[in-house]
Design a protein around this motif. Sequence first.
Motif, PDB file in Angstrom:
ATOM      1  N   GLU A  73      -0.128  -3.134 -16.159  1.00 57.01           N
ATOM      2  CA  GLU A  73      -0.158  -1.692 -15.936  1.00 57.01           C
ATOM      3  C   GLU A  73      -1.377  -1.114 -16.647  1.00 57.01           C
ATOM      4  N   THR A  74      -2.111  -0.270 -15.939  1.00 57.85           N
ATOM      5  CA  THR A  74      -3.337   0.304 -16.489  1.00 57.85           C
ATOM      6  C   THR A  74      -3.038   1.220 -17.670  1.00 57.85           C
ATOM      7  N   ARG A  75      -3.798   1.072 -18.747  1.00 61.14           N
ATOM      8  CA  ARG A  75      -3.652   1.951 -19.905  1.00 61.14           C
ATOM      9  C   ARG A  75      -4.449   3.236 -19.692  1.00 61.14           C
ATOM     10  N   ALA A  76      -5.737   3.103 -19.339  1.00 60.77           N
ATOM     11  CA  ALA A  76      -6.562   4.302 -19.213  1.00 60.77           C
ATOM     12  C   ALA A  76      -7.732   4.145 -18.250  1.00 60.77           C
ATOM     13  N   GLN A  77      -8.228   2.910 -18.082  1.00 61.35           N
ATOM     14  CA  GLN A  77      -9.454   2.698 -17.316  1.00 61.35           C
ATOM     15  C   GLN A  77      -9.135   1.958 -16.011  1.00 61.35           C
ATOM     16  N   PRO A 150       2.692  -0.310 -29.695  1.00 60.34           N
ATOM     17  CA  PRO A 150       3.497  -0.067 -28.488  1.00 60.34           C
ATOM     18  C   PRO A 150       2.966  -0.883 -27.321  1.00 60.34           C
ATOM     19  N   VAL A 151       3.774  -1.027 -26.288  1.00 58.22           N
ATOM     20  CA  VAL A 151       3.326  -1.709 -25.070  1.00 58.22           C
ATOM     21  C   VAL A 151       2.167  -0.927 -24.490  1.00 58.22           C
ATOM     22  N   GLN A 152       1.064  -1.617 -24.235  1.00 61.21           N
ATOM     23  CA  GLN A 152      -0.149  -0.942 -23.770  1.00 61.21           C
ATOM     24  C   GLN A 152      -0.506  -1.257 -22.329  1.00 61.21           C
ATOM     25  N   TYR A 153      -0.131  -2.475 -21.875  1.00 58.97           N
ATOM     26  CA  TYR A 153      -0.585  -2.936 -20.558  1.00 58.97           C
ATOM     27  C   TYR A 153       0.564  -3.502 -19.724  1.00 58.97           C
ATOM     28  N   SER A 158      -0.914  -9.016 -24.812  1.00 58.58           N
ATOM     29  CA  SER A 158      -2.014  -8.823 -25.759  1.00 58.58           C
ATOM     30  C   SER A 158      -2.001  -7.391 -26.280  1.00 58.58           C
ATOM     31  N   LYS A 159      -2.469  -7.209 -27.516  1.00 61.90           N
ATOM     32  CA  LYS A 159      -2.416  -5.890 -28.156  1.00 61.90           C
ATOM     33  C   LYS A 159      -3.769  -5.552 -28.770  1.00 61.90           C
ATOM     34  N   VAL A 160      -4.080  -4.267 -28.797  1.00 62.84           N
ATOM     35  CA  VAL A 160      -5.296  -3.788 -29.442  1.00 62.84           C
ATOM     36  C   VAL A 160      -4.920  -2.658 -30.403  1.00 62.84           C
ATOM     37  N   ASP A 161      -5.362  -2.778 -31.643  1.00 62.02           N
ATOM     38  CA  ASP A 161      -5.153  -1.732 -32.639  1.00 62.02           C
ATOM     39  C   ASP A 161      -6.500  -1.033 -32.828  1.00 62.02           C
ATOM     40  N   PHE A 162      -6.658   0.113 -32.170  1.00 64.82           N
ATOM     41  CA  PHE A 162      -7.941   0.808 -32.209  1.00 64.82           C
ATOM     42  C   PHE A 162      -8.267   1.344 -33.601  1.00 64.82           C
TER      43      PHE A 162
END
Length: 314
Positions: A73-77, A150-153, A158-162
């Motif tokens: 699922e798309t997060r933002a882009q 949280p679930v991002q995709y 996979s997870k990204v901590d900005f």
Amino acid sequence: MTSLIRSLVVLLFTCSYAFADAPASFSAAKAVAKQRIFFDQLAVDQGDLYCGCRWDWVGRSGGRVDARSCGYETRAQQTRAERIEWEHIVPAWVFGHQRQCWQNGGRANCVANDALFRVMEADLFNLYPAVGEVNGDRSNYQYAMVGGAPVQYGACMSKVDFRARSAEPRDEVKGLVARVHFYMYDRYGLTMARQQQQLLMAWDRQYPVTDWEREWSDRTARVMGHENPFVTGAAVWTRGYKPSRAGLMLSNPGTASVATVSDGAIIGNRNSRVYHLPEGCPSYGSVAARNQVHFQTEAAAQAAGFRKAGNCRD
């Protein structure tokens, strides 16, 4: 029968490119990776690096992501979420910052003026297809354990901590990304922080080499002319590990200069199929950088189909 046919096709295809020239640029590397390593359904079935998504190849080196195959699922882009891009598992920013060229003008300056940077940027052992959005989100972040994100995709794990500028790949590829790091830091004499080493060593132990990783590494070795020893078991990264620096070379920017590698390395000429020892072989320093294949032992060179140069003195 279908499985047998597929295996034969893979064998014939990959063998036809045995000991082919390693790509000389990142642009060329992406096309070579598509054509010679990730070309078939077997590779696509494994999914992309971060989410396990399948894709359809489009154009010279791109791909269209099948989001339904992995529950993405798309997060933002949205645009980048729909396409396959090529991820440097060890980011260009990381190995670039250990080169003077980056300090003098960033990546563009390194590409233009640093032959070793171009070699590292095009190293196929460090390139893997990835969903573009996750590739962009990961940016140049180091890998780490990302807790509580949280679930991002969607179903992609996979997870990204900005905020912390870190990323955690899905479990299925943690061992793979660890062994790629060991390869890059070993081959090019890079410096790795202690905390990063500890994490990657833990992933290496917890997630051993899979059949697909071994196949991927074998295909890549046929193109590059050397193996990833951390996949084959020829090397094991331990605390205080001393890099071999087998891929280092010193060049004059902008010229087709001769490369000089670390002491003890054997240089093979991929055109003549002849190898030269650092002592006793007059032509050791005359093999053009673009034609070099490096071996740690004579046995390895001979197993790869090379013979000792006739002018070497025993």
